[in-house]
Scaffold this motif. Sequence first.
Motif, short mmCIF file in Angstrom:
data_model
loop_
_atom_site.label_atom_id
_atom_site.label_comp_id
_atom_site.label_asym_id
_atom_site.label_seq_id
_atom_site.Cartn_x
_atom_site.Cartn_y
_atom_site.Cartn_z
N HIS A 157 0.78 -1.29 0.13
CA HIS A 157 0.18 0.03 -0.06
C HIS A 157 1.04 1.12 -0.04
O HIS A 157 1.59 1.53 0.81
CB HIS A 157 -0.66 -0.11 1.29
CG HIS A 157 -1.95 1.17 1.34
ND1 HIS A 157 -3.01 1.12 0.66
CD2 HIS A 157 -2.09 2.09 2.17
CE1 HIS A 157 -3.54 2.31 0.65
NE2 HIS A 157 -2.96 3.05 1.69
N ILE A 158 0.90 1.84 -1.19
CA ILE A 158 1.85 2.89 -1.41
C ILE A 158 1.38 4.38 -0.63
O ILE A 158 0.34 4.67 -0.60
CB ILE A 158 1.81 3.41 -2.88
CG1 ILE A 158 2.54 2.16 -3.65
CG2 ILE A 158 3.05 4.41 -3.02
CD1 ILE A 158 3.77 1.49 -3.37
N GLY A 159 2.35 4.99 -0.21
CA GLY A 159 2.27 6.31 0.57
C GLY A 159 3.21 7.24 0.14
O GLY A 159 4.27 6.96 0.05
N VAL A 160 2.60 8.46 -0.13
CA VAL A 160 3.45 9.54 -0.77
C VAL A 160 3.34 10.90 -0.07
O VAL A 160 2.06 11.19 0.25
CB VAL A 160 3.23 9.62 -2.28
CG1 VAL A 160 4.27 10.58 -2.93
CG2 VAL A 160 3.52 8.16 -2.85
N LEU A 161 4.12 11.72 0.44
CA LEU A 161 4.04 12.91 0.75
C LEU A 161 5.08 14.04 0.54
O LEU A 161 6.32 13.72 0.60
CB LEU A 161 4.04 12.84 2.34
CG LEU A 161 3.72 14.04 3.24
CD1 LEU A 161 2.24 14.44 3.03
CD2 LEU A 161 3.90 13.75 4.87
N THR A 162 4.63 15.13 0.06
CA THR A 162 5.51 16.13 -0.29
C THR A 162 5.08 17.36 0.46
O THR A 162 4.09 17.65 0.95
CB THR A 162 5.33 16.58 -1.82
OG1 THR A 162 5.65 15.34 -2.75
CG2 THR A 162 6.40 17.59 -2.14
N ALA A 163 6.36 18.12 1.00
CA ALA A 163 6.03 19.38 1.75
C ALA A 163 5.37 20.42 0.69
O ALA A 163 5.36 20.44 -0.48
CB ALA A 163 7.32 20.09 2.06
N PRO A 164 4.34 21.23 1.36
CA PRO A 164 3.57 22.26 0.53
C PRO A 164 4.37 22.90 -0.39
O PRO A 164 4.05 23.23 -1.60
CB PRO A 164 2.76 22.99 1.61
CG PRO A 164 2.82 21.94 2.88
CD PRO A 164 4.11 21.16 2.71
N ALA A 165 5.46 23.59 0.07
CA ALA A 165 6.24 24.47 -0.83
C ALA A 165 6.95 23.67 -1.93
O ALA A 165 7.41 24.65 -2.85
CB ALA A 165 7.24 25.38 0.16
N GLN A 166 7.21 22.49 -1.97
CA GLN A 166 7.81 21.96 -2.99
C GLN A 166 7.09 21.04 -3.81
O GLN A 166 7.32 20.42 -4.78
CB GLN A 166 8.90 20.97 -2.38
CG GLN A 166 10.25 21.64 -2.06
CD GLN A 166 10.11 22.58 -0.61
OE1 GLN A 166 9.14 22.02 0.31
NE2 GLN A 166 10.75 23.37 -0.45
N ARG A 167 5.62 21.40 -3.92
CA ARG A 167 4.80 20.66 -4.68
C ARG A 167 4.83 21.14 -6.09
O ARG A 167 4.99 22.08 -6.34
CB ARG A 167 3.43 20.60 -4.16
CG ARG A 167 3.28 19.72 -2.96
CD ARG A 167 1.89 19.91 -2.04
NE ARG A 167 2.09 19.13 -0.85
CZ ARG A 167 1.20 18.92 -0.03
NH1 ARG A 167 -0.08 19.87 -0.13
NH2 ARG A 167 1.60 18.45 0.84
N GLY A 168 4.26 20.18 -7.17
CA GLY A 168 4.70 20.57 -8.48
C GLY A 168 5.86 20.57 -9.17
O GLY A 168 6.11 21.00 -10.36
N GLN A 169 6.92 19.94 -8.50
CA GLN A 169 8.09 19.62 -9.10
C GLN A 169 8.36 18.22 -9.37
O GLN A 169 9.56 18.04 -9.97
CB GLN A 169 9.06 20.16 -7.85
CG GLN A 169 8.98 21.63 -7.56
CD GLN A 169 10.23 21.96 -6.60
OE1 GLN A 169 11.14 21.58 -6.65
NE2 GLN A 169 9.61 22.98 -5.68
N GLY A 170 7.45 17.35 -9.36
CA GLY A 170 7.56 16.07 -9.74
C GLY A 170 8.32 15.19 -8.66
O GLY A 170 8.34 13.92 -8.87
#
Length: 240
Positions: free
Chosen positions: A177-190
């Motif tokens: 079961h895959i989980g992914v998390l990106t900090a808000p300020a770094q989203r949209g960078q792939g």
Amino acid sequence: MSIHPLLSRARGLWEDLAHVPVSFPPAGGVKVAVSPESGLCPAGWVGMVALGESAIVTVPTESTATFVRDALVGLPAQAIVDGTSVRTVLPIARTLGPAALSYVSADGFRPVQTGTRTLEQLPAGHPDLRRLEESAGEEDAGEAGMDEITSPAFVVREHDQVVAAAGYRGWPSLTAHIGVLTAPAQRGQGLARITASAAVVHALATGLLPQWRARPLASRRVAASLGFEELGFQLSIEIV
């Protein structure tokens, strides 16, 4: 007609999670089963999973089963995991979802290269992952479930801070079961694609079926970009 291998494996997982003998109807339709210990939903709730043209539903008691069966008569499988449609036939207090359920095979997987980014592995539960969750906020951290992973975490750093991470939790039926998390300020960078790709590579190498469960459209798009196929939806409801 043969069943798509991914669909067959996904159905097997959710049948196991029902914790009672129940199967997705082979010719389409909905099957309701009584399971107080169901893994399809919180305790005391009604759990609904539709995969392909069929669905299974778990309920906590026999009386609830009769009520739910009568209410769902005539509804197609896809409609029972649509919160709006279900509200027209059942008295609902609260809902969780619907969440899309996507899966990928080794043949269908489209890995992502890291490019100029450096990918690092951290053990599950590492303090830097907790700091990432704090920066992302409770709702996004809960959606990602990085605090529950059993695999290594695959992370990207900026200025020595983990700004994106992915991993997976081992589920029944050899599922990751895959989980992914990106900090808000770094989203949209792939970064979600880069870290998630590494987690999927790890899962496939150990013979696991990667599962991606998501509500946000952005997350579903990341899954699709990696080759995941959206096979169905999960919805949990609490009846008044």
